[in-house]
Design an enzyme around this catalytic site. Sequence first.
Site, PDB file in Angstrom:
ATOM      1  N   MET A 198       8.004  20.448  14.357  1.00 63.35           N
ATOM      2  CA  MET A 198       7.721  20.320  15.801  1.00 63.35           C
ATOM      3  C   MET A 198       7.828  21.667  16.516  1.00 63.35           C
ATOM      4  O   MET A 198       8.388  21.760  17.607  1.00 63.35           O
ATOM      5  CB  MET A 198       8.681  19.303  16.443  1.00 63.35           C
ATOM      6  CG  MET A 198       8.567  17.912  15.863  1.00 63.35           C
ATOM      7  SD  MET A 198       9.811  16.752  16.471  1.00 63.35           S
ATOM      8  CE  MET A 198      11.261  17.267  15.530  1.00 63.35           C
ATOM      9  N   LYS A 205       6.427   8.535  20.240  1.00 58.34           N
ATOM     10  CA  LYS A 205       6.715   9.469  21.328  1.00 58.34           C
ATOM     11  C   LYS A 205       5.659  10.565  21.257  1.00 58.34           C
ATOM     12  O   LYS A 205       5.639  11.353  20.322  1.00 58.34           O
ATOM     13  CB  LYS A 205       8.119  10.074  21.169  1.00 58.34           C
ATOM     14  CG  LYS A 205       9.252   9.044  21.185  1.00 58.34           C
ATOM     15  CD  LYS A 205      10.582   9.740  20.988  1.00 58.34           C
ATOM     16  CE  LYS A 205      11.733   8.753  21.063  1.00 58.34           C
ATOM     17  NZ  LYS A 205      11.745   7.839  19.910  1.00 58.34           N
ATOM     18  N   ASP A 244       6.382   4.766  14.352  1.00 61.19           N
ATOM     19  CA  ASP A 244       6.119   5.977  15.117  1.00 61.19           C
ATOM     20  C   ASP A 244       4.627   6.278  15.126  1.00 61.19           C
ATOM     21  O   ASP A 244       3.861   5.786  14.283  1.00 61.19           O
ATOM     22  CB  ASP A 244       6.865   7.165  14.508  1.00 61.19           C
ATOM     23  CG  ASP A 244       8.366   7.081  14.720  1.00 61.19           C
ATOM     24  OD1 ASP A 244       8.797   6.319  15.605  1.00 61.19           O
ATOM     25  OD2 ASP A 244       9.103   7.774  14.004  1.00 61.19           O
ATOM     26  N   HIS A 268       5.437   3.708 -36.252  1.00 64.98           N
ATOM     27  CA  HIS A 268       5.892   3.785 -34.861  1.00 64.98           C
ATOM     28  C   HIS A 268       5.603   2.493 -34.099  1.00 64.98           C
ATOM     29  O   HIS A 268       6.355   2.130 -33.184  1.00 64.98           O
ATOM     30  CB  HIS A 268       5.228   4.968 -34.169  1.00 64.98           C
ATOM     31  CG  HIS A 268       5.693   6.294 -34.695  1.00 64.98           C
ATOM     32  ND1 HIS A 268       6.975   6.753 -34.530  1.00 64.98           N
ATOM     33  CD2 HIS A 268       5.036   7.244 -35.423  1.00 64.98           C
ATOM     34  CE1 HIS A 268       7.108   7.940 -35.115  1.00 64.98           C
ATOM     35  NE2 HIS A 268       5.944   8.254 -35.659  1.00 64.98           N
ATOM     36  N   VAL A 269       4.515   1.789 -34.446  1.00 67.25           N
ATOM     37  CA  VAL A 269       4.236   0.507 -33.788  1.00 67.25           C
ATOM     38  C   VAL A 269       5.331  -0.491 -34.141  1.00 67.25           C
ATOM     39  O   VAL A 269       5.878  -1.192 -33.279  1.00 67.25           O
ATOM     40  CB  VAL A 269       2.857  -0.026 -34.199  1.00 67.25           C
ATOM     41  CG1 VAL A 269       2.643  -1.427 -33.619  1.00 67.25           C
ATOM     42  CG2 VAL A 269       1.760   0.910 -33.726  1.00 67.25           C
TER      43      VAL A 269
END
Length: 463
Positions: free
Chosen positions: A384, A271, A249, A22-23
């Site tokens: 809110m 706000k 904000d 796999h390497v």
Amino acid sequence: MGLYPLFADLTGLPVLVVGGGHVAERKIAALLAAGAQVRVGAPTLTPVLMQQVEEGKLEHHAGPFQPTWLNGMWLVIAATDDRDLNAQVAAAASERRIFANVVDDPALSRFQVPAVVDRAPLTVAISTGGAAPVIARRVRETLETELDHALGPLTALAQRHRARITQRWPDLPERRAFYDWLHDGPVMALLRNARSDEAEQVFLDALSATEAPASKGSVLLVGAGPGDPGLLTLRGLRALNQADVILHDSLVSEAVLVLARRDAERIDVGKRCGGRHTQQEQIHQLLLDLAQAGRRVVRLKGGDPFVFGRGGEEMEFLRQHGIPCEIVPGITAAVACAAYAGVPLTHRDHARSVHLLTGHGKESLDAMDWPALAQDHQTLAVYMGVARLDEFTQRLLQNGRRPDTPFVIIENGTLPQQRVVSGVLHELPARAREQAIHPPALLIIGEVAALAHEHAWFGSLHA
């Protein structure tokens, strides 16, 4: 400097990989991507390598290593789990003056394979000379977050027209200024937004112009997410690091703001209910003035700019005044806060839909379709809404929502001080007062809210 950095053009050149596991498979994949003619030598191969041999992508030398395999090679990689064999491969390569790399063994290697950040044709390579590959990997991960993916097509565009750029700007300082404009100006922005034809036309217009292109201001509407800095997107982080000015904000956390470019100007345009209030028209004018002054402006909003963030209004205003404007989405509070409370917004057994609502202002409440919202098996996520919990609860109950419908309120969602208060609908206002819930807080109503009792994993839960 221990190693001499070198980028090799292996197109069409024979390269040997010794090892069939796999390497070796990973090393071969990178070599094939670089255009090399790869030969693999090993008694056995992984199924993936065997398939590549059958497809004619690789040549296979079967059996134990033979020094003759090295004949005609430009490079060799030893990728077996046998150090003696790897040393034999390296010694045979050295005798033939062929550069060899032995995987995970810098003492036997004549070259190192670096960690790579790929923005082809731009490539960034990082190496520790084999001393600490994990550190190289961590540096690569950092650069992946910093380097815009649009750098690849930008580099390709410059490559295609390199001769024209040199001819148009023979003076080196002027040419450097042009490349700075190319990176910082509208061409890069258009490529980032997948508008390559327009980007090339702007580029060609600049080459044909009698005067050097001037840098213009721009605005990015960036979603900061719900507060946890780990939820800021990579695109948002890049925007913060490139900004000259940040208009943010009040809900944007300090933990997010500290990620910004250190010398960027910060302007708080929050706000606040009952406190200082920046009018939306003032924000519009400020964005316009800064952009027209040539500044790179980030309008940083909590959550997502297009979910109760008035990003649509700001985008329309800027476009009407000819200001380039990009949108960088953020993770909206409903998604993030629900996840941090262990509440799925939709669930096959409990919720077939989700509604994003705002309880800010009586007009918002009056405009809602209460009979529809009172139906079972749907989730209501209310932004809110803390100041109007009594009215919200009353309207749902009056329109038929069951009094025992579960709810959760998530205060300071995703932040270390997060609190989750749960209960059933008819007791919602009383529970909020009892626990002294304050904004910012998100309300979730629906059958899914009951799952917080089983799956809450972050912060405190008050049942």
